[in-house]
Design a protein around this motif. Structure first.
Motif, mmCIF file in Angstrom:
data_model
loop_
_atom_site.group_PDB
_atom_site.id
_atom_site.type_symbol
_atom_site.label_atom_id
_atom_site.label_comp_id
_atom_site.label_asym_id
_atom_site.label_seq_id
_atom_site.Cartn_x
_atom_site.Cartn_y
_atom_site.Cartn_z
ATOM 1 N N LYS A 40 2.958 -0.730 8.454
ATOM 2 C CA LYS A 40 4.065 -0.045 8.826
ATOM 3 C C LYS A 40 3.809 1.549 10.107
ATOM 4 O O LYS A 40 2.826 1.954 10.627
ATOM 5 C CB LYS A 40 4.912 0.434 7.254
ATOM 6 C CG LYS A 40 4.299 1.393 7.274
ATOM 7 C CD LYS A 40 5.403 3.071 6.414
ATOM 8 C CE LYS A 40 4.803 4.112 6.139
ATOM 9 N NZ LYS A 40 4.832 4.939 7.678
ATOM 10 N N ALA A 77 12.313 -2.564 11.806
ATOM 11 C CA ALA A 77 12.856 -2.559 10.349
ATOM 12 C C ALA A 77 14.633 -1.084 11.296
ATOM 13 O O ALA A 77 14.025 -0.830 12.116
ATOM 14 C CB ALA A 77 12.479 -1.840 9.936
ATOM 15 N N GLU A 82 13.231 1.120 5.177
ATOM 16 C CA GLU A 82 12.693 -0.299 5.116
ATOM 17 C C GLU A 82 11.039 -0.234 5.645
ATOM 18 O O GLU A 82 10.514 -1.479 4.991
ATOM 19 C CB GLU A 82 14.092 -0.458 6.237
ATOM 20 C CG GLU A 82 14.526 -1.711 6.151
ATOM 21 C CD GLU A 82 15.710 -2.591 6.477
ATOM 22 O OE1 GLU A 82 15.378 -3.109 7.661
ATOM 23 O OE2 GLU A 82 16.868 -2.174 6.804
ATOM 24 N N LEU A 86 8.961 -3.045 3.329
ATOM 25 C CA LEU A 86 8.440 -4.562 3.400
ATOM 26 C C LEU A 86 7.176 -4.663 3.971
ATOM 27 O O LEU A 86 6.667 -5.344 3.890
ATOM 28 C CB LEU A 86 9.494 -4.486 4.915
ATOM 29 C CG LEU A 86 9.092 -6.359 6.185
ATOM 30 C CD1 LEU A 86 9.491 -7.303 4.642
ATOM 31 C CD2 LEU A 86 9.505 -6.268 7.185
ATOM 32 N N GLU A 87 6.376 -3.853 4.019
ATOM 33 C CA GLU A 87 4.739 -3.305 5.025
ATOM 34 C C GLU A 87 4.732 -3.519 2.851
ATOM 35 O O GLU A 87 3.566 -5.133 2.719
ATOM 36 C CB GLU A 87 4.305 -2.658 4.433
ATOM 37 C CG GLU A 87 2.590 -2.382 5.039
ATOM 38 C CD GLU A 87 3.023 -0.778 4.344
ATOM 39 O OE1 GLU A 87 1.413 0.062 5.184
ATOM 40 O OE2 GLU A 87 3.259 0.044 3.818
ATOM 41 N N SER A 89 5.177 -4.916 0.805
ATOM 42 C CA SER A 89 6.133 -6.510 -0.338
ATOM 43 C C SER A 89 4.935 -7.840 0.242
ATOM 44 O O SER A 89 4.529 -8.525 0.020
ATOM 45 C CB SER A 89 7.971 -7.023 0.060
ATOM 46 O OG SER A 89 7.914 -8.391 -0.202
ATOM 47 N N LEU A 90 5.373 -7.498 1.963
ATOM 48 C CA LEU A 90 4.081 -8.571 2.506
ATOM 49 C C LEU A 90 2.574 -8.154 2.416
ATOM 50 O O LEU A 90 1.725 -9.428 2.200
ATOM 51 C CB LEU A 90 4.586 -8.523 4.244
ATOM 52 C CG LEU A 90 5.100 -8.535 4.447
ATOM 53 C CD1 LEU A 90 5.622 -8.215 6.275
ATOM 54 C CD2 LEU A 90 6.117 -9.970 4.451
#
Length: 615
Positions: A40, A77, A82, A86-87, A89-90
């Motif tokens: 990120k 993002a 956020e 997202l990082e 989750s991926l």
């Protein structure tokens, strides 16, 4: 090294420079479009372009990753937070090889009570249809193991491989019986009914807890005493004492913070280890460790580890106590708080009980690395502590230390000692006779020695051993002056080897570590202090021993060795035979010939040397 660089580096850098200055997630891919790293960024352009610029400050792990990047994607993002979500989750979805990845090893654990007769209590990882009784499931393997160990010890239940009743009376009891760790049913002195009673009390201890078990045993002890069954009462008393001793032992690892996780990092020759202590109700409830190959900076690694660790955990405690700095601390606290559904604090204690618990956690991490590599745990802990004290990226596994020795500016010599993995490596020790400096000039002497040492490295660097190996750290016996004298020498060779001094107090004991701009005190860093003290004592001993040897050789018939035909050996034999230089001067040619190894021409040369004025 240039041949290993990514041929697409220029193209990747141009693409990175065109990215927006917005928060987001970047996704590195190899030539097969496989995701190899996800990160990120607060500003995508700034962060991603760093990868494809100069690699001087990149750790080896990042260099390897960059060499494999064929192309990258990115997702913008709305905020840095956020991007963090997202990082996480991926990474969980794709498990890229260059991210810190942890396996969720938490399964269920059970306490197994084997079928009668003479049931045993042991730990089990899974249920089995074997006629045994199982207690559980429990999430904490540590809690199960400790409970099994404690109950077997308190109630002296057998843990050996003997089979009862088959082996009853066949052999003498083992050592555990004599140290009161086993009731020895193998001896035949205990009935099955007595054994079963002991087993039932043990199960009460497991199912009801120590306090309830203690209360029940106390009631039975008092009842036995009233019935004049004093032997039985004494057995109950001993078990109550054992339970209380266990309780006192547990209080050693307690915290005033009711619920928290303590996370500590240790680095060593075999990589990196994160240790996690989990506290519930103020007591150490569980522990885990994770061995990793390598990391970037400790601060970045702590942040990434916490993200990965709590991505795998449903429960996040209200406090997470860490052993050092983190990147994006506030952002991480916000993410953890959202996962927990309440406020989560990350703290880094500097003193007191919490700091001691962090130190214990870190020492356990160092011990894990030691077990993994074969290094002693205390050495791994000392090197890790020294690295943190000096601000080094990783523990200095190969340390060189230098000291100058002379007498009033004569017989100037230097000693170099080497410690590898925290222990002396005597095969790598070296001695130097100072050639270009006269008089008392320790700074000039150190400059000469380090110049000669690094010139030898240039000649032998392809060998990778001896002078062909560079140290991770240079320690000088001295203060800021010595450090200031040597650092420019190291820099002139284009090398970045950390150089520090070892400062003594008025009693010639190690007091602090000197750097170019001041001193670093390490009174509270016991492991590092012991290591540096040992290094300083060893290099001083080595240098002064060499100086004394040189001075002794110089003193052995210095005047005699100026005589033609008289070397060190003959000079030594003459002094041994006559006892003093005065007796040698007064000796006749015939008397000189009587000494071992002397010839008549040599004796005449000695006689002439001392009687030139007479003649």
């Amino acid at each position: 090294m240039d041949t290993e660089k990514n041929p697409k580096l220029g193209e990747l850098r141009r693409k990175a420079m065109s990215l927006p200055l917005l928060p987001g997630v970047y996704i590195m891919k190899d030539a097969q479009s496989k995701i190899i790293y996800i990160g990120k960024a607060k500003a995508l352009k700034n962060r991603v372009s760093q990868y494809f610029g100069s690699d001087t400050n990149h750790p080896e792990k990042v260099r390897r990753m960059v060499r494999q990047v064929d192309h990258f994607d990115y997702i913008i993002a709305d905020s840095e937070f956020e991007a963090l979500v997202l990082e996480c989750s991926l990474i969980k979805q794709y498990a890229p090889k260059y991210n810190i990845l942890l396996k969720d090893s938490k399964g269920y654990h059970y306490i197994r009570i084997s079928p009668p007769p003479y049931s045993r209590i042991s730990e089990a990882r899974q249920l089995a249809d074997d006629g045994a009784r199982y207690l559980g499931p429990y999430v904490s393997s540590m809690a199960v193991q400790q409970s099994v160990d404690e109950v077997n010890r308190v109630f002296q239940l057998p843990t050996c491989n003997r089979v009862f009743p088959r082996d009853v009376g066949r052999d003498r009891p083992c050592l555990n019986f004599y140290i009161k760790q086993c009731c020895a049913p193998c001896s035949g002195r205990m009935s099955q009914e007595e054994y079963n009673e002991r087993l039932e009390q043990a199960l009460e201890f497991l199912t009801k807890g120590g306090k309830d078990a203690e209360r029940l045993l106390t009631e039975r002890m008092e009842a036995a005493a009233e019935n004049l069954e004093f032997e039985k009462a004494a057995r109950y008393r001993d078990r109550i004492t054992a339970i209380r001793r266990i309780s006192q032992k547990q209080k050693v690892v307690m915290s005033r913070v009711e619920e928290q996780d303590i996370v500590a990092l240790a680095q060593g020759a075999g990589g990196v280890c994160f240790e996690v202590f989990r506290f519930e109700k103020g007591q150490l409830h569980d522990r885990e460790h994770f061995l990793l190959e390598e990391i970037d900076t400790p601060a970045a690694a702590r942040t990434e580890f916490l993200q990965r660790y709590y991505s795998l955990r449903e429960k996040v405690p209200p406090q997470i106590t860490v052993d050092g700095e983190l990147e994006d601390r506030e952002l991480l606290e916000q993410w953890l708080s959202e996962r927990a559904g309440r406020r989560v604090h990350i703290v880094q204690p500097q003193r007191g009980e919490q700091a001691q618990l962090v130190e214990m956690c870190r020492n356990n991490a160092a011990e894990r690395i030691a077990q993994h590599t074969g290094m002693a745990g205390r050495d791994a802990a000392a090197l890790d502590e020294l690295a943190r004290l000096l601000g080094l990226k990783e523990p200095p596994l190969y340390i060189e230390s230098y000291d100058i020795s002379h007498t009033g500016g004569t017989e100037n010599v230097a000693g170099m000692v080497v410690f590898e993995n925290g222990r002396p490596l005597k095969s790598a020790y070296r001695k130097f006779i100072i050639k270009t400096v006269t008089g008392q000039d320790d700074y000039g002497s150190l400059r000469e020695v380090l110049t000669r040492r690094l010139e030898e490295y240039e000649k032998h660097k392809d060998e990778g051993t001896g002078f062909g190996r560079l140290p991770d750290l240079i320690l000088l016996d001295g203060g800021q002056g010595q450090v200031a004298a040597v650092r420019p020498v190291v820099a002139s060779f284009g090398l970045e080897i950390p150089v520090f001094g070892m400062v003594k107090d008025q009693h010639h004991r190690t007091r602090a570590i000197a750097e170019d701009g001041g001193e670093i005190s390490f009174n509270a860093k016991r492991s590092a202090f012991t290591l540096v003290s040992s290094l300083q004592e060893e290099v001083h001993r080595y240098a002064i021993s060499f100086h004394r040897q040189r001075r002794a050789k110089r003193g052995i018939g210095t005047e005699l060795t100026e005589v033609p035909g008289i070397g060190q050996k003959r000079a030594r034999e003459l002094l041994r035979y006559f006892g003093s230089m005065k007796a040698v001067r007064l000796a006749s040619v015939e008397e000189l010939c009587a000494a071992k190894g002397m010839t008549r021409p040599a004796a005449e040369a000695v006689y002439r040397h001392f009687h030139q004025e007479d003649s």
